[in-house]
Design an enzyme around this catalytic site. Structure first.
Site, PDB file in Angstrom:
ATOM      1  CD1 TRP A   1      -2.193  -7.386   0.998  1.00 45.77           C
ATOM      2  CD2 TRP A   1      -2.674  -6.194  -0.833  1.00 45.77           C
ATOM      3  NE1 TRP A   1      -2.776  -6.208   1.394  1.00 45.77           N
ATOM      4  CE2 TRP A   1      -3.080  -5.464   0.309  1.00 45.77           C
ATOM      5  CE3 TRP A   1      -2.877  -5.643  -2.103  1.00 45.77           C
ATOM      6  CZ2 TRP A   1      -3.677  -4.207   0.212  1.00 45.77           C
ATOM      7  CZ3 TRP A   1      -3.469  -4.380  -2.197  1.00 45.77           C
ATOM      8  CH2 TRP A   1      -3.867  -3.685  -1.045  1.00 45.77           C
TER       9      TRP A   1
ATOM     10  CE  LYS B   1       0.296  -2.190   3.848  1.00 45.92           C
ATOM     11  NZ  LYS B   1       0.059  -2.692   2.508  1.00 45.92           N
TER      12      LYS B   1
ATOM     13  CG  ASP C   1       3.855  -8.013  -1.876  1.00 46.25           C
ATOM     14  OD1 ASP C   1       4.480  -7.177  -1.189  1.00 46.25           O
ATOM     15  OD2 ASP C   1       2.640  -7.900  -2.137  1.00 46.25           O
TER      16      ASP C   1
HETATM   17  C1  LIG Z   1      -0.439  -2.972   1.340  1.00 47.55           C
HETATM   18  C2  LIG Z   1       0.057  -4.091   0.527  1.00 47.55           C
HETATM   19  C3  LIG Z   1       0.114  -3.999  -0.882  1.00 47.55           C
HETATM   20  C4  LIG Z   1      -0.404  -2.817  -1.648  1.00 47.55           C
HETATM   21  O1  LIG Z   1       0.436  -1.745  -1.558  1.00 47.55           O
HETATM   22  P1  LIG Z   1       0.152  -0.385  -2.377  1.00 47.55           P
HETATM   23  O2  LIG Z   1       1.443   0.348  -2.155  1.00 47.55           O
HETATM   24  O3  LIG Z   1      -1.029   0.255  -1.761  1.00 47.55           O
HETATM   25  O4  LIG Z   1      -0.064  -0.733  -3.789  1.00 47.55           O
HETATM   26  C5  LIG Z   1       0.634  -5.080  -1.563  1.00 47.55           C
HETATM   27  N1  LIG Z   1       1.072  -6.173  -0.932  1.00 47.55           N
HETATM   28  C6  LIG Z   1       1.015  -6.292   0.409  1.00 47.55           C
HETATM   29  C7  LIG Z   1       1.524  -7.534   1.070  1.00 47.55           C
HETATM   30  C8  LIG Z   1       0.508  -5.259   1.178  1.00 47.55           C
HETATM   31  O5  LIG Z   1       0.452  -5.378   2.515  1.00 47.55           O
END
Ligand SMILES: *Cc1c(COP(=O)(O)O)cnc(C)c1O
Length: 360
Positions: A102, A196, A172
């Site tokens: 990511w 998540k 993030d």
């Molecule tokens: C799952 C994830 C993403 C992507 O998320 P989307 O909502 O599918 O764009 C980005 N960063 C991390 C750390 C993730 O676990």
């Protein structure tokens, strides 16, 4: 009803009390005569949901009033694009700490719209460790430093964040937000896709500090400018109302179980139990990351062969343990144990792991 033990990496488990509350209010949101999905995002009921959700975040995180809390569509992935668009000035660049897939994608997007410099990377060893906090090669002219707090796919997690010498720090936190107490106020911006650790898919939550927001580039397309959403409290256009409502129920559940300190304690117990089971298996189960970088949220592990891993997954499924398959890019097993996964679920899983080892 037979609900399984859910270790899905995302979208992921939600707390049963939150789902039940949603079910109870589904046909008639209290006093409204219709469901939350069927009403205006400018109704007083929804405006209250939005305000309550923001207030719950502020309370759980100890977040100061200097932050706006925004709810946007497009997933965490859209933030990979919006952040450099908004915050890298013409001719400038930003620093990226590349600790996983990511993070790599975030840096790639920065390079499509401006310039993203790699300040550190752990790609040399398949993202199985985190760079030392004092080993970042920071550019004094960087517009911000971007990092990924938890590496969802490879299973590393920062336990303390590096010092970025006063640069705006952007994180993030999609896969570990609210998993434990953190000094959230040191970040200029935090973002997290909800699916998540916060709620269902369809909404990304953004915590944006005013002093950083004020530095944003002007003349961007309306929907891609944070300023639009900041000025309009995420109501410039229709926000993902149902997903926001589910986040509210999730946060209320977190409050009810004792707030972030209680959530942290359970998450720590879950991770300790799982890693202890791996470490005491005499090599039957092998963790794939350096042990001081292990994530509390995602634990990848391998068995001695792919054939044995396939057997493990199907035997687990028969016991009602689902969502354990590793990411397609790494294979093996991955145990995702986000906030809504109970200690009991990890107990059942580790008991299963011990029994499976005995019989194989
Ligand atoms: C799952 C994830 C993403 C992507 O998320 P989307 O909502 O599918 O764009 C980005 N960063 C991390 C750390 C993730 O676990």
């Amino acid at each position: 009803m037979a609900r399984v033990y859910n270790f899905n990496p995302g979208p992921a488990a939600l707390p049963l009390p939150a789902l039940q509350r949603c079910q109870a209010e589904l046909l008639e949101y209290p006093g409204a005569g219709l469901s939350i999905m069927e009403m205006s995002h400018r109704s007083k009921e929804f405006e209250q949901v939005l305000a309550d959700t923001q207030a719950l975040f502020r309370k759980l995180m100890g977040l100061s009033d200097a932050y706006k809390i925004l709810f946007l569509g497009g997933g965490a992935s859209l933030q990979f694009t919006m952040i450099p668009m908004n915050f890298i000035p013409a001719g400038g660049s930003a620093d990226y700490v590349v600790t996983g897939e990511w993070a790599r994608r975030a840096c790639k997007e920065a390079n499509l719209v401006a310039k993203g410099r790699v300040a550190a990377s752990s790609e040399d060893k398949q993202f199985s460790y985190l760079p030392a906090a004092d080993a970042l090669d920071l550019d004094p002219a960087a517009a911000y430093v971007h990092l990924t707090s938890n590496n969802t796919i490879f299973g590393t997690q920062w336990s303390t964040f590096p010092d970025v010498h006063g640069k705006p720090l952007v994180a993030d936190m999609s896969s570990d937000i609210l998993c434990r107490r953190t000094d959230f106020n040191r970040f200029s911006m935090i973002y997290a896709g909800a699916q998540k650790n916060l709620g269902p898919a369809g909404v990304t939550v953004i915590f944006l500090r005013d002093d950083f927001a004020d530095t944003a580039n002007k003349n961007l397309p309306t929907l891609l400018a944070y300023e639009t959403h900041r000025k309009n409290n995420s109501l410039y256009n229709t926000p993902p109302v149902f997903a926001i409502y589910m986040i509210k129920l999730m946060l209320e559940w977190m409050e009810n179980v004792g707030g972030l300190a209680a959530v942290e304690k359970t998450n720590q117990q879950k991770a300790e139990l799982l890693y202890k089971t791996i470490d005491e298996s005499g090599g039957f189960y092998r963790g794939t990351v350096r042990s001081d970088c292990r994530s509390w949220m995602n634990a990848p592990l391998r068995l001695s062969s792919e054939e044995l891993e396939t057997k493990f997954l199907s035997a687990a499924k028969k016991e009602g343990l689902v969502g354990l398959k590793g990411h397609r890019s790494v294979g093996g097993i991955r145990v995702s144990m986000y906030n809504a996964v109970s200690l009991e679920a990890i107990q059942v899983l580790t008991d299963f792991m011990k029994a499976f080892q005995k019989s194989h």
